[in-house]
Design a protein around this motif. Structure first.
Motif, PDB file in Angstrom:
ATOM      1  N   ASP A  41       3.937  10.640  -6.554  1.00  0.00           N
ATOM      2  CA  ASP A  41       2.931   9.701  -7.060  1.00  0.00           C
ATOM      3  C   ASP A  41       3.186   8.287  -6.557  1.00  0.00           C
ATOM      4  O   ASP A  41       2.241   7.543  -6.257  1.00  0.00           O
ATOM      5  N   ALA A  42       4.453   7.918  -6.471  1.00  0.00           N
ATOM      6  CA  ALA A  42       4.782   6.564  -6.019  1.00  0.00           C
ATOM      7  C   ALA A  42       4.320   6.337  -4.584  1.00  0.00           C
ATOM      8  O   ALA A  42       3.808   5.266  -4.250  1.00  0.00           O
ATOM      9  N   VAL A  43       4.488   7.368  -3.734  1.00  0.00           N
ATOM     10  CA  VAL A  43       4.068   7.245  -2.336  1.00  0.00           C
ATOM     11  C   VAL A  43       2.548   7.188  -2.250  1.00  0.00           C
ATOM     12  O   VAL A  43       1.984   6.370  -1.503  1.00  0.00           O
ATOM     13  N   ALA A  44       1.873   8.053  -3.011  1.00  0.00           N
ATOM     14  CA  ALA A  44       0.409   8.031  -3.020  1.00  0.00           C
ATOM     15  C   ALA A  44      -0.111   6.683  -3.489  1.00  0.00           C
ATOM     16  O   ALA A  44      -1.111   6.172  -2.970  1.00  0.00           O
ATOM     17  N   THR A  45       0.578   6.080  -4.462  1.00  0.00           N
ATOM     18  CA  THR A  45       0.177   4.762  -4.951  1.00  0.00           C
ATOM     19  C   THR A  45       0.332   3.707  -3.867  1.00  0.00           C
ATOM     20  O   THR A  45      -0.534   2.831  -3.708  1.00  0.00           O
ATOM     21  N   VAL A  46       1.421   3.794  -3.102  1.00  0.00           N
ATOM     22  CA  VAL A  46       1.628   2.842  -2.009  1.00  0.00           C
ATOM     23  C   VAL A  46       0.525   2.985  -0.964  1.00  0.00           C
ATOM     24  O   VAL A  46      -0.015   1.980  -0.469  1.00  0.00           O
ATOM     25  N   LEU A  47       0.170   4.220  -0.627  1.00  0.00           N
ATOM     26  CA  LEU A  47      -0.888   4.433   0.352  1.00  0.00           C
ATOM     27  C   LEU A  47      -2.222   3.892  -0.164  1.00  0.00           C
ATOM     28  O   LEU A  47      -2.980   3.268   0.578  1.00  0.00           O
ATOM     29  N   ARG A  48      -2.502   4.122  -1.442  1.00  0.00           N
ATOM     30  CA  ARG A  48      -3.746   3.608  -2.020  1.00  0.00           C
ATOM     31  C   ARG A  48      -3.756   2.082  -1.998  1.00  0.00           C
ATOM     32  O   ARG A  48      -4.788   1.459  -1.739  1.00  0.00           O
ATOM     33  N   ASP A  49      -2.608   1.483  -2.265  1.00  0.00           N
ATOM     34  CA  ASP A  49      -2.519   0.019  -2.206  1.00  0.00           C
ATOM     35  C   ASP A  49      -2.798  -0.478  -0.791  1.00  0.00           C
ATOM     36  O   ASP A  49      -3.465  -1.511  -0.597  1.00  0.00           O
ATOM     37  N   GLN A  50      -2.282   0.239   0.213  1.00  0.00           N
ATOM     38  CA  GLN A  50      -2.537  -0.137   1.599  1.00  0.00           C
ATOM     39  C   GLN A  50      -4.028  -0.044   1.919  1.00  0.00           C
ATOM     40  O   GLN A  50      -4.585  -0.912   2.606  1.00  0.00           O
ATOM     41  N   LEU A  51      -4.665   0.980   1.417  1.00  0.00           N
ATOM     42  CA  LEU A  51      -6.102   1.141   1.644  1.00  0.00           C
ATOM     43  C   LEU A  51      -6.892   0.049   0.928  1.00  0.00           C
ATOM     44  O   LEU A  51      -7.892  -0.440   1.458  1.00  0.00           O
ATOM     45  N   TYR A  52      -6.439  -0.319  -0.257  1.00  0.00           N
ATOM     46  CA  TYR A  52      -7.126  -1.391  -0.986  1.00  0.00           C
ATOM     47  C   TYR A  52      -6.989  -2.714  -0.237  1.00  0.00           C
ATOM     48  O   TYR A  52      -7.958  -3.485  -0.132  1.00  0.00           O
ATOM     49  N   LEU A  53      -5.818  -2.993   0.289  1.00  0.00           N
ATOM     50  CA  LEU A  53      -5.634  -4.225   1.057  1.00  0.00           C
ATOM     51  C   LEU A  53      -6.505  -4.215   2.314  1.00  0.00           C
ATOM     52  O   LEU A  53      -7.024  -5.259   2.722  1.00  0.00           O
ATOM     53  N   ALA A  54      -6.656  -3.024   2.932  1.00  0.00           N
ATOM     54  CA  ALA A  54      -7.546  -2.913   4.090  1.00  0.00           C
ATOM     55  C   ALA A  54      -8.991  -3.192   3.690  1.00  0.00           C
ATOM     56  O   ALA A  54      -9.744  -3.851   4.422  1.00  0.00           O
ATOM     57  N   PHE A  55      -9.379  -2.692   2.512  1.00  0.00           N
ATOM     58  CA  PHE A  55     -10.724  -2.977   2.011  1.00  0.00           C
ATOM     59  C   PHE A  55     -10.909  -4.470   1.791  1.00  0.00           C
ATOM     60  O   PHE A  55     -11.941  -5.044   2.151  1.00  0.00           O
ATOM     61  N   ARG A  56      -9.912  -5.124   1.189  1.00  0.00           N
ATOM     62  CA  ARG A  56     -10.006  -6.572   0.951  1.00  0.00           C
ATOM     63  C   ARG A  56     -10.134  -7.327   2.276  1.00  0.00           C
ATOM     64  O   ARG A  56     -10.866  -8.316   2.375  1.00  0.00           O
ATOM     65  N   TYR A  57      -9.424  -6.843   3.296  1.00  0.00           N
ATOM     66  CA  TYR A  57      -9.514  -7.476   4.614  1.00  0.00           C
ATOM     67  C   TYR A  57     -10.949  -7.393   5.137  1.00  0.00           C
ATOM     68  O   TYR A  57     -11.511  -8.392   5.599  1.00  0.00           O
ATOM     69  N   ALA A  58     -11.534  -6.186   5.060  1.00  0.00           N
ATOM     70  CA  ALA A  58     -12.909  -6.012   5.544  1.00  0.00           C
ATOM     71  C   ALA A  58     -13.890  -6.826   4.709  1.00  0.00           C
ATOM     72  O   ALA A  58     -14.844  -7.413   5.240  1.00  0.00           O
ATOM     73  N   GLU A  59     -13.657  -6.886   3.409  1.00  0.00           N
ATOM     74  CA  GLU A  59     -14.536  -7.634   2.520  1.00  0.00           C
ATOM     75  C   GLU A  59     -14.480  -9.127   2.822  1.00  0.00           C
ATOM     76  O   GLU A  59     -15.514  -9.810   2.885  1.00  0.00           O
ATOM     77  N   GLU A  60     -13.273  -9.652   3.011  1.00  0.00           N
ATOM     78  CA  GLU A  60     -13.109 -11.074   3.296  1.00  0.00           C
ATOM     79  C   GLU A  60     -13.736 -11.458   4.634  1.00  0.00           C
ATOM     80  O   GLU A  60     -14.151 -12.601   4.825  1.00  0.00           O
ATOM     81  N   HIS A  61     -13.788 -10.485   5.561  1.00  0.00           N
ATOM     82  CA  HIS A  61     -14.413 -10.754   6.858  1.00  0.00           C
ATOM     83  C   HIS A  61     -15.910 -10.462   6.837  1.00  0.00           C
ATOM     84  O   HIS A  61     -16.562 -10.489   7.892  1.00  0.00           O
ATOM     85  N   GLN A  62     -16.422 -10.158   5.640  1.00  0.00           N
ATOM     86  CA  GLN A  62     -17.863  -9.974   5.423  1.00  0.00           C
ATOM     87  C   GLN A  62     -18.451  -8.867   6.297  1.00  0.00           C
ATOM     88  O   GLN A  62     -19.554  -9.011   6.840  1.00  0.00           O
ATOM     89  N   TRP A  63     -17.716  -7.777   6.430  1.00  0.00           N
ATOM     90  CA  TRP A  63     -18.264  -6.622   7.129  1.00  0.00           C
ATOM     91  C   TRP A  63     -19.335  -5.971   6.266  1.00  0.00           C
ATOM     92  O   TRP A  63     -19.309  -6.065   5.029  1.00  0.00           O
ATOM     93  N   GLN A  64     -20.253  -5.279   6.891  1.00  0.00           N
ATOM     94  CA  GLN A  64     -21.289  -4.576   6.160  1.00  0.00           C
ATOM     95  C   GLN A  64     -20.690  -3.367   5.442  1.00  0.00           C
ATOM     96  O   GLN A  64     -19.599  -2.896   5.778  1.00  0.00           O
TER      97      GLN A  64
END
Length: 236
Positions: A77-100
């Motif tokens: 679970d800890a590893v899955a949580t880390v991966l999900r956190d990485q995906l969330y940070l990637a989403f924030r990156y795309a959001e901050e760059h105003q991607w569609q």
């Protein structure tokens, strides 16, 4: 007067048909690509509404992307949580760059597929850094070239550069640590940095079919003794 009214009506109908045609083309593109394959437009709208509340947004992201495949495979679970956190940070990156929305969704799905296909393997069959990057770059090229039905230009060339640099500085930089965590080991390995040489736009189409126009260069550089983090090489 009647002629003018008819002409205006025809123009409106023509614009409507063009709009509908563009929407149909976008829907076909979304179906054939990874756009909205993991995160729905409704979930993205919810996440956008929570942009000013990062804690609640992260919780909503976890609900929208549960990583069921990782949990069912027996990943800790800890590893899955880390991966999900990485995906969330990637989403924030795309959001901050105003991607569609479809670009944000496709990027998250490409990241998710790269991580799971690289890490959900027996320890003796884990993908190497180069193999993992090749998988990532192949999916990116499938979303960077308009050549239906094999590929669609979801991302612009500038976005390909940006997201490749971002993933290079995050997931691939610490790839050895991700592999070790996935297999419950903890070797001290130097982080890696991956660079993708982006060709001139006309060269992208042959690159999609393995012509070698797109090349990936893997660089290794030592960690600092004080912080244990990587020192970025000096740009040429």
């Amino acid at each position: 007067v009647c002629v003018c009214v008819v002409e205006r009506q025809n123009k409106r109908e023509g614009a409507g048909r063009r709009s509908c045609g563009a929407e149909r083309r976008q829907r076909r593109k979304d179906i054939m690509s990874l756009a909205f394959s993991d995160i729905s437009p409704e979930s993205l709208a919810e996440l956008e509404a929570l942009q000013a509340e990062p804690v609640r947004q992260a919780e909503a992201f976890a609900r929208a992307l549960p990583l069921t495949q990782a949990v069912e495979s027996g990943m800790a679970d800890a590893v899955a949580t880390v991966l999900r956190d990485q995906l969330y940070l990637a989403f924030r990156y795309a959001e901050e760059h105003q991607w569609q929305a479809h670009q944000q969704s496709a990027f998250i799905s490409i990241m998710k597929e790269t991580m799971l296909h690289s890490l959900l393997r027996p320890a003796n069959a884990a993908l190497s850094l180069q193999e993992s990057f090749d998988l990532f770059s192949h999916m990116i090229m499938q979303h960077a070239v308009e050549r239906p039905p094999t590929s669609f230009a979801v991302f612009s060339l500038a976005q390909v550069r940006e997201l490749t640099q971002y993933v290079s500085d995050t997931f691939f930089k610490h790839y050895a640590e991700f592999v070790a965590a996935a297999h419950r080991a903890a070797p001290r390995a130097a982080p890696h940095k991956v660079k993708l040489t982006i060709p001139h736009p006309p060269a992208l189409i042959p690159a999609l079919f393995g012509s070698g126009v797109v090349s990936a260069k893997v660089e290794e550089y030592p960690t600092t003794a004080e912080h244990g983090s990587a020192e970025s090489p000096t740009p040429p």
